[in-house]
Write an enzyme that holds these catalytic residues in place. Structure first.
Site, PDB file in Angstrom:
ATOM      1  N   VAL A  89      10.402 -22.167   5.627  1.00 16.32           N
ATOM      2  CA  VAL A  89       8.849 -21.525   5.726  1.00 16.32           C
ATOM      3  C   VAL A  89       9.059 -20.017   5.471  1.00 16.32           C
ATOM      4  CG1 VAL A  89       6.812 -21.341   6.623  1.00 16.32           C
ATOM      5  CG2 VAL A  89       8.049 -23.224   7.072  1.00 16.32           C
ATOM      6  N   GLY A  90       8.307 -19.410   4.412  1.00 18.05           N
ATOM      7  CA  GLY A  90       8.315 -18.005   4.287  1.00 18.05           C
ATOM      8  C   GLY A  90       7.101 -17.439   4.067  1.00 18.05           C
ATOM      9  N   GLY A  91       7.209 -16.105   3.520  1.00 20.97           N
ATOM     10  CA  GLY A  91       5.722 -15.417   3.291  1.00 20.97           C
ATOM     11  C   GLY A  91       5.135 -16.191   2.120  1.00 20.97           C
ATOM     12  N   PHE A  92       5.951 -16.876   1.267  1.00 24.38           N
ATOM     13  CA  PHE A  92       5.343 -17.340   0.191  1.00 24.38           C
ATOM     14  C   PHE A  92       4.532 -18.759   0.432  1.00 24.38           C
ATOM     15  CE2 PHE A  92       6.187 -20.809  -3.022  1.00 24.38           C
ATOM     16  CZ  PHE A  92       5.141 -20.567  -4.043  1.00 24.38           C
TER      17      PHE A  92
ATOM     18  N   VAL B 202       8.900 -24.889   1.725  1.00 25.65           N
ATOM     19  CA  VAL B 202       9.705 -25.545   0.944  1.00 25.65           C
ATOM     20  C   VAL B 202       9.872 -27.071   1.339  1.00 25.65           C
ATOM     21  CG1 VAL B 202      11.922 -25.468  -0.225  1.00 25.65           C
ATOM     22  CG2 VAL B 202      10.729 -23.400  -0.014  1.00 25.65           C
TER      23      VAL B 202
ATOM     24  N   ASP C 209      18.144  -9.206  -4.473  1.00 30.80           N
ATOM     25  CA  ASP C 209      18.327  -9.629  -2.959  1.00 30.80           C
ATOM     26  C   ASP C 209      19.451 -10.725  -2.743  1.00 30.80           C
ATOM     27  OD1 ASP C 209      17.302  -9.561  -0.374  1.00 30.80           O
ATOM     28  OD2 ASP C 209      15.692 -11.277  -0.778  1.00 30.80           O
TER      29      ASP C 209
END
Ligand SMILES: *[C@@H]1O[C@H](CO)[C@@H](O)[C@H](O)[C@H]1NC(C)=O
Ligand SMILES: *[C@@H]1O[C@H](CO)[C@@H](O)[C@H](O)[C@H]1NC(C)=O
Ligand SMILES: *[C@@H]1O[C@H](CO)[C@@H](O)[C@H](O)[C@H]1NC(C)=O
Ligand SMILES: *[C@@H]1O[C@H](CO)[C@@H](O)[C@H](O)[C@H]1NC(C)=O
Ligand SMILES: *[C@@H]1O[C@H](CO)[C@@H](O)[C@H](O)[C@H]1NC(C)=O
Ligand SMILES: *[C@@H]1O[C@H](CO)[C@@H](O)[C@H](O)[C@H]1NC(C)=O
Ligand SMILES: *[C@@H]1O[C@H](CO)[C@@H](O)[C@H](O)[C@H]1NC(C)=O
Ligand SMILES: *[C@@H]1O[C@H](CO)[C@@H](O)[C@H](O)[C@H]1NC(C)=O
Length: 863
Positions: free
Chosen positions: A533-536, A539, A650
């Protein structure tokens, strides 16, 4: 073992053979130009260019006696750059003519332009025309805009005209419609050449079924637009067959993911010129390397090996294709037969190189003329596809060299527009033909009216290391800074501001999924399938195609601020990037306000997971090296393989993923940026990326170059060696940052204290030394001191080979003393990567890298 020594033997042979070729080339058998004038504009006296050719200053020259006068400035650029001819320029604020008395015959004119600021003349102010006798070579030309659009630092334009006994007048005319406009020139080359064109009998490929022969007038003026050594390396002017032409590497012009396979001649095959092909047509290096489609017939039948060459619309182009079969077992007719398409029209069916040339190692070339209509830029397509009608033995195609020349138009002009808007007026010749057929008019009146102008635009190897422009221009930046984490780039979809319409064209490169398919693949976004899980957003692991293919599905948080625009740009960028060491985008879904991306599933997770805080077994040293090499190749592809340099921004251990076979794939281009263009050696941006991996120079200067990725990759290398995170706030101050701590330990000779305990006594000393040296160089303070990714790849391969060698001599008594064993790794890798491998293949197979490696190796061994 046997295979291995066989490989070494053949590789050693190859090295030997290439050395022999270099020695055996007797330059006296090449063409010797009658006139060979090299004018170093804005300078006086003699000076040598980097390749040893001698240039004469134009001050007081007999070609321009008035140049001592006022009004024509001789200007020096950055004094630290002293490369001939581009360290000085002649600047004209009113028309000026150089006069060259020459004997009659055909010549090449090469104009060298370094679009730089000269004293108070800004590079962007130069707009001018250049004429040669009746021909307009350039009109309203801006070297600055052209170099910028092409991503070149320096331009060489090559023209060919047939001069009469009066010699040649070359006139520079500043534009009168632009304020502060001026003309400039850095170098002029005049070289007499043999008849390369008038004996050509090209077929006119204009959409009609029966091709007619197009006649090249003896007085035709031409501009060279492309000259490519297909499947081989760039060939500099001094290695050409006497005409001082530059041959470029073709890989940057290949369309899509399908690069085919590049290879060079079998050591037993020598290129032998028949009388119909004089050796000045192209040097043996062009014919002794080639690109073919690949070993898999089924794959080959499903794609076209395609080169896309941007050209100016509104001209006829002479396209010259060079062929030579150079590897066994293709020695007979009907073994390899293919079709040739130019601009999607059939140029030749059932092309059979052996049929044309009558044998292996014998060069042959074919000429075609294509017409383009409209104004502005368009793409010229050259495509090859296997022809199976004659039931040939192999379903494959081959090309060794490719030249494209622009022919002058009916106004005696070779000048195109400055880059910018693409042609709105582009007309497909076939439509025209259809229209004219409707109107019952005659066959288009083309043949008589057009007499030659060829325009050549070259840039490339001869520029490397020369003339780096120092201009700085701030670029507008996109959204706010974010760091990303986790697999598949959980960062917001970002960002390099292309328009939606530009993106849509590329969508057919990847697959479209309906929301129903996505739901089926993820069991309606079952949380047990969550990978991260991330800012976007989130998944998920998923299966498509009835469970056969595992995928990772990245679903945008519907509340996320990222718009459709960024979604489109990510698809556009990712769908164009295909490489064995990049995570591939398989497709996308845009339905019910959902924005979803579907990627290859990477069964073994991130590199980071294998290094620290893990239940996974520690990776052996060799495997770590293989992973680093794979990731480095992926980054090298991002930097050089695509149309524009792409900077990842990155690079870190969590963005290097491993598939089920532990092949490394670089992921998360969420923060990537298109790299610097010609006039900018960097892009200025807000600093983004992840703490612990920041390039200090980028941080200080806010200027991003591909060397920032090299820095971050250096941190990854230490992470791999030490199995600790880039930042560990739990440690004492001096140890928090891995990069600082590792450099400190290295300086004080205590690196072995911080390496992964598991690796102790398992790394061969030379391998360790090579690896550490590479990592330290990556962490150099300034980008200039850092190696390029391709150097990193080579050094890591060397480290791997040194390790393998040491392990072998441990287990097999005495080991292999033959140094050539060290090259085998490179060879093997290349065949693995085949179809998808791009410029990496080309640059790795070539002979000089191998030679460089052998030098590196020797130094290693001496130590
Ligand atoms: C041939 O090569 C030799 C030595 O490399 C050089 O001195 C000579 O000028 C060359 N000849 C021509 C015609 O280029
Ligand atoms: C070059 O220009 C001079 C002066 O205008 C003229 O006399 C001469 O004929 C020209 N030469 C050619 C080859 O056009
Ligand atoms: C140059 O032009 C003259 C006259 O048109 C012609 O006879 C000659 O063959 C041409 N030379 C070349 C190399 O095309
Ligand atoms: C190349 O030549 C050598 C020596 O003549 C021979 O042994 C070898 O089989 C040849 N290789 C091929 C591929 O024909
Ligand atoms: C050739 O076909 C491709 C795809 O079918 C198209 O995108 C391209 O514009 C065509 N090229 C020309 C020159 O017509
Ligand atoms: C190859 O190019 C030709 C001409 O543009 C086109 O007709 C054909 O469909 C292409 N084949 C493939 C497999 O893309
Ligand atoms: C030739 O020049 C005329 C007048 O400048 C212009 O109208 C015409 O479009 C030009 N033709 C071409 C093919 O560029
Ligand atoms: C010259 O080129 C510039 C840049 O493309 C363009 O804006 C300008 O209109 C052109 N000028 C003329 C006179 O064609």
């Amino acid at each position: 073992m046997q295979l291995r020594s066989l490989l070494c033997a053949s590789f050693a042979f190859l090295l030997l053979a290439t050395t022999l070729v270099v020695v055996a080339v007797d330059n006296s058998t090449y063409y010797v130009p009658r006139d060979d004038i090299l004018l170093n504009c804005g300078a006086s006296g003699q000076a040598s260019s980097f390749d040893g050719r001698s240039w004469t200053g134009d001050t007081g020259t007999r070609y321009a006696p008035s140049l001592n006068g006022d009004g024509f400035d001789a200007l020096r650029k950055d004094p630290s750059v002293s490369t001939v001819p581009c360290s000085t320029a002649r600047v004209f604020t009113s028309p000026f003519t150089y006069r060259f008395p020459l004997s009659a015959g055909r010549i090449f004119i090469r104009l060298h332009f370094d679009p730089s600021d000269y004293s108070n003349h800004a590079a962007s102010d130069a707009f001018f025309s250049v004429t040669s006798g009746p021909y307009t070579l350039l009109h309203n030309f801006s070297a600055y805009l052209t170099a910028d659009a092409l991503n070149f630092a320096y331009l060489i334009r090559e023209y060919s005209v047939n001069v009469s006994t009066g010699g040649l007048n070359l006139t520079f005319i500043p534009s009168t419609t632009h304020p502060n406009s001026y003309a400039f020139i850095n170098g002029i080359e005049i070289v007499s050449i043999p008849d390369l064109f008038s004996s050509a009998t090209p077929l006119l490929v204009d959409g009609d079924d029966g091709h007619i022969v197009y006649t090249i007038d003896p007085d035709q003026a031409l501009e060279t637009v492309y000259r490519l050594n297909v499947g081989g390396q760039a060939i500099p002017p001094i290695e050409d067959s006497g005409l001082f032409r530059s041959w470029d590497d073709d890989s940057r012009y290949i369309y899509g993911a399908a690069f085919g396979v590049s290879y060079s001649n079998d050591p037993n095959v020598t290129v032998t010129y028949p009388t119909s092909v004089p050796n000045y047509i192209a040097p043996p290096d062009v014919y002794s390397t080639a690109r073919s489609m690949g070993p898999n017939a089924q794959v080959n039948l499903n794609y076209n090996l395609t080169w896309i060459l941007p050209v100016d619309a509104g001209f006829y182009y002479l396209v010259r294709l060079h062929f030579c079969e150079i590897q066994y077992p293709i020695v007979k007719v009907n073994q390899r037969v293919f079709d040739i398409y130019l601009n999607n029209q059939t140029a030749t069916e059932e092309a059979d190189v052996i049929g044309w040339s009558a044998g292996i190692g014998i060069p042959v070339y074919k000429d075609y003329v294509v017409m383009t209509m409209g104004r502005g830029q368009m793409d010229l397509w050259v495509a090859l596809h296997p022809d199976i009608l004659t039931k040939p033995e192999y379903h494959d195609a081959i090309l060794n060299g490719l030249e494209v020349f622009k022919l002058k138009n009916s106004n005696n002009s070779l000048a195109g527009l400055n880059p910018g808007a693409r042609s709105q007026l582009y007309v497909d010749p076939r439509d025209l033909r259809k229209r004219s057929a409707k109107h019952k008019s005659e066959v288009p009146v083309i043949v008589g009216g057009v007499v030659g102008g060829f325009a050549v635009l070259l840039a490339g190897f001869c520029l490397i290391g020369m003339c780096k422009c120092q201009k700085k221009k701030m670029m507008k930046e996109g959204k706010g800074a974010v760091t990303s984490n986790g697999p598949y780039g959980l960062s917001p979809l970002s960002l390099y501001g292309n328009t939606r319409s530009a993106a849509s064209a590329d969508f057919n490169l990847c697959r479209y999924f309906s929301i129903a398919e996505i739901k089926a693949a993820t069991n309606d976004f079952d949380e047990s399938r969550l990978l991260g899980v991330g800012g976007f957003g989130k998944v998920y692991r998923g299966e498509i195609d009835g469970g056969i293919t595992k995928v990772a599905i990245k679903r945008a948080n519907p509340l996320s601020e990222q718009g459709v625009h960024q979604f489109q740009t990510e698809i556009e960028m990712l769908s164009k990037l295909r490489h064995n060491h990049l995570v591939s985008l398989i497709g996308y879904c845009e339905e019910n306000c959902e924005m979803i991306l579907v990627y290859d599933y990477m069964a073994q997770g991130t590199l980071r997971e294998h290094l620290c805080k893990t239940q996974k077994p520690p990776l052996p040293w060799k495997q770590r090296l293989e992973i680093c090499i794979g990731a480095a190749r992926g980054l090298h592809y991002l930097h050089t393989g695509a149309k524009h340099t792409i900077i990842h921004r990155d690079v870190k251990a969590t963005n290097i993923l491993l598939d089920d076979k532990r092949v490394a794939k670089v992921s998360d281009f969420g923060l990537s940026k298109i790299g610097p263009t010609a006039d900018k050696s960097h892009v200025s941006t807000m600093v983004k990326g992840s703490f612990g991996y920041f390039d200090p120079e980028y941080f200080r200067m806010m200027q991003l170059t591909e060397k920032s990725d090299v820095y971050s990759f250096g941190v990854v290398l230490f992470e791999v060696l030490c199995a600790r995170p880039a930042l560990n706030p739990m440690l004492s101050d001096e140890k928090v940052s891995l990069s600082e701590w590792a450099l400190h330990c290295q300086k004080n000779g205590m690196l072995d204290m911080i390496i992964d305990p598991y690796l102790k006594d398992k790394i061969a000393p030379q391998s360790f030394e090579t690896f550490v040296e590479t990592a330290v160089r990556c962490l150099a303070d300034t980008g200039k001191e850092r190696p390029s990714m391709v150097d990193v790849v080579r050094n890591l391969e060397l480290a791997l080979q040194l390790q393998e060698r040491a392990e072998e001599s441990d287990s097999i008594d005495g080991g292999i003393s033959d140094e050539t064993v060290l090259f085998v790794g490179t060879e093997n890798k290349d065949s693995d990567d085949r179809l998808i491998e791009s410029s990496t293949t080309t640059s790795m197979i070539g002979k000089s890298p191998a030679r460089q490696e052998s030098q590196v190796l020797e130094t290693q061994i001496e130590r």
